[in-house]
Scaffold this motif. Structure first.
Motif, mmCIF file in Angstrom:
data_model
loop_
_atom_site.group_PDB
_atom_site.id
_atom_site.type_symbol
_atom_site.label_atom_id
_atom_site.label_comp_id
_atom_site.label_asym_id
_atom_site.label_seq_id
_atom_site.Cartn_x
_atom_site.Cartn_y
_atom_site.Cartn_z
ATOM 1 N N ALA A 82 -88.948 -71.667 72.775
ATOM 2 C CA ALA A 82 -89.724 -72.834 73.207
ATOM 3 C C ALA A 82 -88.928 -74.113 72.990
ATOM 4 O O ALA A 82 -88.914 -75.002 73.848
ATOM 5 C CB ALA A 82 -91.052 -72.901 72.456
ATOM 6 N N ARG A 83 -88.239 -74.188 71.850
ATOM 7 C CA ARG A 83 -87.412 -75.374 71.594
ATOM 8 C C ARG A 83 -86.237 -75.429 72.561
ATOM 9 O O ARG A 83 -85.817 -76.509 72.969
ATOM 10 C CB ARG A 83 -86.940 -75.397 70.146
ATOM 11 N N TRP A 84 -85.695 -74.264 72.938
ATOM 12 C CA TRP A 84 -84.560 -74.239 73.867
ATOM 13 C C TRP A 84 -84.975 -74.757 75.242
ATOM 14 O O TRP A 84 -84.263 -75.530 75.860
ATOM 15 C CB TRP A 84 -83.994 -72.814 73.985
ATOM 16 N N VAL A 85 -86.151 -74.342 75.699
ATOM 17 C CA VAL A 85 -86.659 -74.818 76.989
ATOM 18 C C VAL A 85 -86.838 -76.328 76.944
ATOM 19 O O VAL A 85 -86.421 -77.048 77.849
ATOM 20 C CB VAL A 85 -87.996 -74.130 77.355
ATOM 21 N N GLU A 86 -87.460 -76.815 75.880
ATOM 22 C CA GLU A 86 -87.730 -78.247 75.744
ATOM 23 C C GLU A 86 -86.441 -79.062 75.649
ATOM 24 O O GLU A 86 -86.287 -80.084 76.312
ATOM 25 C CB GLU A 86 -88.590 -78.493 74.511
ATOM 26 N N LYS A 87 -85.505 -78.606 74.836
ATOM 27 C CA LYS A 87 -84.293 -79.388 74.576
ATOM 28 C C LYS A 87 -83.239 -79.257 75.675
ATOM 29 O O LYS A 87 -82.589 -80.227 76.038
ATOM 30 C CB LYS A 87 -83.694 -78.982 73.233
ATOM 31 N N TYR A 88 -83.065 -78.034 76.211
ATOM 32 C CA TYR A 88 -81.959 -77.795 77.147
ATOM 33 C C TYR A 88 -82.397 -77.464 78.572
ATOM 34 O O TYR A 88 -81.562 -77.435 79.475
ATOM 35 C CB TYR A 88 -81.066 -76.663 76.623
ATOM 36 N N GLY A 89 -83.673 -77.157 78.779
ATOM 37 C CA GLY A 89 -84.155 -76.851 80.123
ATOM 38 C C GLY A 89 -83.703 -75.500 80.654
ATOM 39 O O GLY A 89 -83.786 -75.235 81.841
ATOM 40 N N GLU A 90 -83.231 -74.633 79.760
ATOM 41 C CA GLU A 90 -82.786 -73.308 80.200
ATOM 42 C C GLU A 90 -83.987 -72.381 80.371
ATOM 43 O O GLU A 90 -85.022 -72.553 79.724
ATOM 44 C CB GLU A 90 -81.799 -72.714 79.193
ATOM 45 N N ARG A 91 -83.812 -71.408 81.244
ATOM 46 C CA ARG A 91 -84.843 -70.424 81.535
ATOM 47 C C ARG A 91 -84.225 -69.033 81.477
ATOM 48 O O ARG A 91 -83.021 -68.878 81.659
ATOM 49 C CB ARG A 91 -85.419 -70.649 82.942
ATOM 50 N N PRO A 92 -85.046 -67.978 81.279
ATOM 51 C CA PRO A 92 -84.506 -66.624 81.220
ATOM 52 C C PRO A 92 -83.847 -66.225 82.541
ATOM 53 O O PRO A 92 -84.365 -66.525 83.616
ATOM 54 C CB PRO A 92 -85.728 -65.747 80.951
ATOM 55 N N LEU A 93 -82.717 -65.564 82.440
ATOM 56 C CA LEU A 93 -81.961 -65.148 83.619
ATOM 57 C C LEU A 93 -81.771 -63.636 83.647
ATOM 58 O O LEU A 93 -81.903 -63.007 84.679
ATOM 59 C CB LEU A 93 -80.600 -65.850 83.604
ATOM 60 N N ALA A 94 -81.461 -63.041 82.499
ATOM 61 C CA ALA A 94 -81.209 -61.602 82.434
ATOM 62 C C ALA A 94 -81.554 -61.093 81.043
ATOM 63 O O ALA A 94 -81.539 -61.839 80.072
ATOM 64 C CB ALA A 94 -79.743 -61.322 82.744
ATOM 65 N N ARG A 95 -81.862 -59.780 80.993
ATOM 66 C CA ARG A 95 -82.193 -59.169 79.708
ATOM 67 C C ARG A 95 -81.711 -57.727 79.730
ATOM 68 O O ARG A 95 -81.795 -57.053 80.758
ATOM 69 C CB ARG A 95 -83.698 -59.203 79.482
ATOM 70 N N GLY A 96 -81.198 -57.270 78.599
ATOM 71 C CA GLY A 96 -80.778 -55.884 78.469
ATOM 72 C C GLY A 96 -81.134 -55.351 77.099
ATOM 73 O O GLY A 96 -81.113 -56.086 76.110
ATOM 74 N N PHE A 97 -81.483 -54.073 77.058
ATOM 75 C CA PHE A 97 -81.857 -53.428 75.809
ATOM 76 C C PHE A 97 -80.647 -52.682 75.269
ATOM 77 O O PHE A 97 -80.036 -51.884 75.983
ATOM 78 C CB PHE A 97 -83.041 -52.491 76.038
ATOM 79 N N MET A 98 -80.316 -52.941 74.029
ATOM 80 C CA MET A 98 -79.138 -52.356 73.400
ATOM 81 C C MET A 98 -79.534 -51.076 72.656
ATOM 82 O O MET A 98 -80.675 -50.939 72.204
ATOM 83 C CB MET A 98 -78.511 -53.382 72.460
ATOM 84 N N SER A 99 -78.594 -50.146 72.524
ATOM 85 C CA SER A 99 -78.882 -48.852 71.904
ATOM 86 C C SER A 99 -79.280 -48.972 70.430
ATOM 87 O O SER A 99 -79.909 -48.077 69.878
ATOM 88 C CB SER A 99 -77.679 -47.921 72.034
ATOM 89 N N ASN A 100 -78.950 -50.085 69.785
ATOM 90 C CA ASN A 100 -79.290 -50.279 68.373
ATOM 91 C C ASN A 100 -80.654 -50.940 68.165
ATOM 92 O O ASN A 100 -80.989 -51.346 67.065
ATOM 93 C CB ASN A 100 -78.203 -51.089 67.675
ATOM 94 N N GLY A 101 -81.442 -51.073 69.242
ATOM 95 C CA GLY A 101 -82.785 -51.642 69.125
ATOM 96 C C GLY A 101 -82.853 -53.136 69.352
ATOM 97 O O GLY A 101 -83.936 -53.715 69.343
ATOM 98 N N LEU A 102 -81.732 -53.786 69.542
ATOM 99 C CA LEU A 102 -81.709 -55.222 69.808
ATOM 100 C C LEU A 102 -81.887 -55.481 71.303
ATOM 101 O O LEU A 102 -81.627 -54.609 72.132
ATOM 102 C CB LEU A 102 -80.393 -55.832 69.350
#
Length: 85
Positions: A19-39
């Motif tokens: 939420a702070r990132w959106v407010e401060k930098y105006g960035e939005r989600p672009l991509a997401r990936g699930f890692m084998s270690n649960g992250l």
């Protein structure tokens, strides 16, 4: 509890940090990936691609900013072996 900004990456509960990132930098989600270690790895960027940030979220809901840069370029993922691109 607020975000922690120390020698390492900036970390905080996911909702708070993003939420702070959106407010401060105006960035939005672009991509997401699930890692084998649960992250979960997420890339956020400004609409014009001028700046981007990588976040990793742990299973406990804590997200950390792990990378950032400029001039994001989107492209198609590489074709699977044996398949035309």
């Amino acid at each position: 509890p607020g975000a922690v900004f120390a020698q390492g990456p900036a970390c905080a509960p996911r909702a708070e940090l993003l939420a702070r990132w959106v407010e401060k930098y105006g960035e939005r989600p672009l991509a997401r990936g699930f890692m084998s270690n649960g992250l979960v790895l997420e890339i956020w960027a400004t609409p014009d691609g001028g700046q981007w940030t990588g976040f990793v979220t742990r299973p406990d809901g804590t997200s950390c900013m792990v990378a950032n840069g400029s001039d994001w370029e989107s492209g198609q993922p590489p074709a699977a072996p044996g398949r035309p691109s």
